[in-house]
Design a protein around this motif. Structure first.
Motif, short mmCIF file in Angstrom:
data_model
loop_
_atom_site.label_atom_id
_atom_site.label_comp_id
_atom_site.label_asym_id
_atom_site.label_seq_id
_atom_site.Cartn_x
_atom_site.Cartn_y
_atom_site.Cartn_z
N ALA A 1 0.83 -1.20 0.00
CA ALA A 1 0.00 0.00 0.00
C ALA A 1 0.87 1.25 0.00
O ALA A 1 0.57 2.23 -0.70
CB ALA A 1 -0.92 -0.01 1.21
N THR A 2 1.95 1.23 0.77
CA THR A 2 2.86 2.38 0.83
C THR A 2 3.50 2.64 -0.53
O THR A 2 3.61 3.80 -0.97
CB THR A 2 3.93 2.13 1.90
N TYR B 1 2.28 1.80 -3.47
CA TYR B 1 1.24 2.33 -4.34
C TYR B 1 1.00 3.82 -4.05
O TYR B 1 0.85 4.63 -4.97
CB TYR B 1 -0.06 1.56 -4.15
N LEU B 2 0.96 4.15 -2.78
CA LEU B 2 0.72 5.55 -2.39
C LEU B 2 1.84 6.45 -2.89
O LEU B 2 1.59 7.54 -3.43
CB LEU B 2 0.59 5.64 -0.87
N GLU B 3 3.08 6.00 -2.72
CA GLU B 3 4.23 6.79 -3.18
C GLU B 3 4.22 6.97 -4.70
O GLU B 3 4.71 7.97 -5.22
CB GLU B 3 5.53 6.14 -2.74
N THR C 1 -3.45 5.91 -5.49
CA THR C 1 -4.17 5.90 -4.21
C THR C 1 -5.30 4.88 -4.18
O THR C 1 -5.63 4.35 -3.12
CB THR C 1 -4.72 7.29 -3.88
N ALA D 1 -3.72 1.60 -3.35
CA ALA D 1 -3.30 1.65 -1.95
C ALA D 1 -4.49 1.49 -1.02
O ALA D 1 -4.42 0.78 -0.01
CB ALA D 1 -2.58 2.98 -1.68
N ARG D 2 -5.60 2.14 -1.35
CA ARG D 2 -6.79 2.06 -0.51
C ARG D 2 -7.32 0.62 -0.45
O ARG D 2 -7.72 0.14 0.62
CB ARG D 2 -7.87 3.00 -1.03
N THR E 1 -1.77 4.87 7.39
CA THR E 1 -1.65 4.91 5.92
C THR E 1 -2.97 5.32 5.28
O THR E 1 -2.98 6.05 4.28
CB THR E 1 -1.20 3.53 5.40
N ILE F 1 -3.60 8.36 2.65
CA ILE F 1 -4.37 8.25 1.41
C ILE F 1 -5.44 9.34 1.36
O ILE F 1 -5.63 10.01 0.33
CB ILE F 1 -5.00 6.85 1.30
N ALA G 1 -3.81 12.55 0.55
CA ALA G 1 -3.43 12.63 -0.86
C ALA G 1 -4.64 12.88 -1.75
O ALA G 1 -4.53 13.55 -2.79
CB ALA G 1 -2.74 11.33 -1.28
N GLU G 2 -5.80 12.37 -1.35
CA GLU G 2 -7.03 12.57 -2.14
C GLU G 2 -7.82 13.80 -1.68
O GLU G 2 -8.95 14.00 -2.10
CB GLU G 2 -7.89 11.31 -2.05
#
Length: 732
Positions: A554-555, A557-559, A563, A566-567, A586, A590, A593-594
């Motif tokens: 997930a991390t 994907y987030l980087e 998102t 990651a979610r 995390t 997310i 970020a959104e």
């Protein structure tokens, strides 16, 4: 909806085999279609999966021998009879050790590795370029042994029905929870109508014939007339039928019959001695293979035939200690201790008391949830005292070294690492002096590996590598050693070498989750993000409950800005553990970020409610509050964080920023100073911002000194401001 979402495996339920067979049609066998009897009474552990391999592998060996070679460990572990067909084997010191030298046993998790390896083989065979789609029908699947249950639950989850269609045929009720849950999730249930009626026998000669048919089925027939006929016989008649059937099966000389039908018949036959021997053989085999549920079953069954009398002592202790070994491996240490206490209560045999003392020590330092290293030390010292009384010098020295290795583990657990190293090093020296070149090689390799672990913990990495290099030279096919050496390379930042070791371990082992997890981490540190993602993805395919792997993917994907992906990982992880602080944190990232600030704050505060020490949650919550123009809230959050992490420079830096926004310049300057003293990576930024605070406090000379340091650190985004306020600094 896609086919992947709608297509399912099949679950056929009915009261009798005949009813169920009428639905799946056993007469439809053909290429790629296999009908397998799964009842545990036939061959014990892996009755079903092993029989599938016995039917498959002769053809596979002829057409695709490279697949057999790649999966030889799994094949021969599940179907040892195939040694007559499979020409090679990847042996280790553990697998070839004679019983007297077997001092290490497999981890419980190994059976899941074996299962995943067999599924990998089946998926390769189901490729259109090879056998194409497979259809596997398992009868009496609800009466399978635990390891077949593990196999069924895993293949139902991992295999797509369009590639490998699995049909489990069961009675309406299934004892094994993992099989039932997998069927409910991945299979479509079909209830077989009751169509068969069996009439009881009416003629005496028919009764004996029917009873014999029941016995010849190895007790799995569900035909009412056969069961009734069997139950109507005298005990002597039943025993005679079981003796006859057991003799027939023994003559077939197939290992796995000795794990199922043979002991079942001997227990019901005329000879108690034959029953004891028939239970002892699979007891030893299952312990050595790491089939702990079955080993425990044989141990408890065997204990019913013997007692603690001198005549039965050796057998009673064998059934007891191998049951306790299995209980410990299965995480049931308290039950194991009950059996050790039973042994202590019934015998004063010093060998048994010595072995029980050592094993009890290991329960307390290694296996119990509530570990108690003081109690572990007491019991290991009891074992050492008894070992000192062993009359045979060679046996006395070996036992002393062996138990001192256990004491070294206790010392490690209480932080006496130097003493642990001394114990293991002395043990190595004593064995090397006493033993011949090829004696006790397994335990000598264990000592080398343990010494490497201790040296690594002491950060003496080169010495740890030397030990591991030596143990790998003598036991090259044991994947854990390559895993351990990869870990040492990783700690030394020799990442390419670490990856090479992890990769080699993968190549010689059934799917080993920890190898993929650690290789993914090494790839990530090297910047090989896609390779790291691939390893985490495969890890989660074979071990979907691995929350660390899910968090790390997930991390990544987030980087990468993905998102949504990651979610999905975070939500899956939280479904398994709603109170997982790092996953909640995390989720907060997310949401940030959104651009969902309220949801982000909720998730971050939830993370801190679970773990009030979580640094990342504090830092990000403070940023979120600051961006919401709640600088005071950010200060409060960071003040709480600093109580838990007084050495975290980032917290002082963030709090200084918030204090500065609140015009609390003196406090802000103090926090900036603290961040610098703690080695903050934001030194250039701090010099400028502290200079701003000092100017506000009227300390121009100190402020300009900070700005001078700021400018000396590199290109400045604040150059225009500095030129306006202190042009003399930009002209230097």
């Amino acid at each position: 909806m896609s086919m992947a979402q709608t297509q399912k495996h099949r679950w056929i339920t009915g009261q009798t085999h005949a009813d169920r067979e009428a639905v799946y049609g056993a007469g439809d066998a053909g290429q790629g279609v296999f009908f397998i009897e799964a009842h545990r009474q036939l061959r014990g552990p892996y009755t079903a999966a092993g029989e599938l391999l016995r039917q498959l592998i002769p053809t596979v060996q002829q057409r695709w021998p490279e697949l057999v070679e790649r999966h030889v460990v799994e094949i021969l572990s599940l179907a040892p009879e195939l040694r007559a067909v499979v020409p090679t084997s990847r042996e280790t010191l553990t697998s070839i050790a004679i019983p007297e030298e077997r001092t290490r046993f497999y981890a419980r998790a190994r059976t899941l590795r074996l299962t995943n390896g067999v599924i990998e083989l089946l998926k390769k065979l189901a490729d259109p370029a090879r056998m194409g789609p497979l259809k596997l029908v398992f009868e009496n699947a609800g009466d399978c042994e635990h390891l077949d249950g593990e196999f069924f639950a895993t293949i139902l989850r991992r295999a797509h029905p369009a590639q490998i269609e699995v049909t489990l045929s069961t009675k309406p009720e299934i004892e094994q929870e993992m099989v039932r849950e997998a069927l409910e999730k991945y299979a479509e249930r079909v209830e077989a109508p009751a169509t068969t009626q069996h009439q009881p026998a009416s003629i005496e000669t028919d009764v004996l014939a029917l009873a014999k048919r029941f016995v010849q089925s190895d007790g799995i027939s569900d035909r009412a007339e056969e069961i009734a006929a069997y139950e109507s016989l005298t005990e002597e008649q039943r025993q005679a039928l079981h003796d006859e059937r057991a003799d027939e099966l023994v003559a077939r000389d197939e290992v796995t019959l000795g794990l199922g039908a043979i002991p079942w018949h001997r227990e019901r036959g005329s000879s108690t001695k034959a029953a004891i021997l028939a239970l002892r053989t699979p007891l030893d085999y299952c312990l050595n293979m790491g089939f702990y549920e079955s080993c425990l079953d044989f141990g408890l069954r065997g204990r019913k035939f013997v007692d603690w009398s001198d005549e039965n002592l050796e057998m009673m202790w064998a059934f007891t200690t191998k049951s306790t070994n299995s209980l410990a491996a299965l995480g049931r240490a308290e039950e194991a201790e009950v059996l050790y206490n039973d042994a202590r209560a019934h015998t004063d045999n010093e060998v048994i008391l010595m072995q029980a003392a050592y094993a009890t020590s290991m329960l307390y330092t290694r296996h119990r949830q509530d570990r108690d290293h003081s109690t572990a030390r007491y019991w290991i010292n009891q074992a050492l005292d008894l070992a000192a009384k062993v009359s045979d010098e060679k046996g006395r020295i070996f036992r002393t070294v062996f138990y001192n290795n256990g004491l070294a583990l206790v010392e490690m657990h209480v932080g006496n690492i130097e003493e642990a190293l001394r114990l293991v090093t002395d043990g190595q020296a004593r064995l090397n002096e006493m033993l011949g070149e090829n004696e006790q090689m397994l335990h000598r390799s264990v000592l080398m590996n343990n010494k490497a672990h201790i040296l690594s913990a002491m950060k003496r990495y080169e010495e740890a590598l030397s030990e591991l290099n030596e143990v790998i030279a003598i036991d090259p096919n044991y994947p854990e050693y390559h895993f351990d050496r990869g870990n040492v390379f990783s700690k030394m930042d020799r990442l390419a070498e670490a990856i090479n070791d992890y990769t080699h371990g993968i190549e010689i082992s059934p799917p080993f989750p920890e190898l993929y997890y650690n290789r993914a981490a090494a790839y990530n540190r090297m910047g090989e993000t896609q390779k790291a993602l691939a390893d985490y993805s495969y890890l989660l395919e074979i071990e979907p409950t691995n929350l660390d792997g899910r968090l790390n993917r997930a991390t990544l994907y987030l980087e990468a800005g993905e998102t949504g992906a990651a979610r999905l990982d975070v939500e899956e992880g939280l479904a398994q553990d709603p109170q997982h602080a790092q996953l909640l944190c995390t989720l907060g990232l997310i949401e940030m970020a959104e651009e969902h600030p309220e949801a982000a704050e909720k998730a971050l505060r939830a993370a801190l409610a679970v773990d009030e020490t979580l640094l990342e949650a504090y830092a990000n919550l403070s940023v979120l509050l600051f961006e919401k123009e709640d600088a005071q809230g950010a200060v409060e959050v960071l003040t709480a964080a600093i109580q838990h992490h007084p050495q975290a420079a980032v917290l002082y830096f963030n709090r200084a920023w918030a204090l500065q926004a609140l015009e609390r310049y003196e406090e802000a300057a103090e926090d900036y100073t603290q961040a610098l003293e703690l080695g903050s990576e934001e030194a250039q930024e701090i010099y400028f911002q502290r200079g701003v605070c000092l100017l506000e406090l009227g300390l121009e000379e100190e402020a300009f000194a900070d700005w001078k340091r700021h400018l000396a650190s590199g290109e400045s985004p604040y150059l225009d401001t500095i030129q306006q306020v202190a042009p003399v600094l930009t002209n230097l």
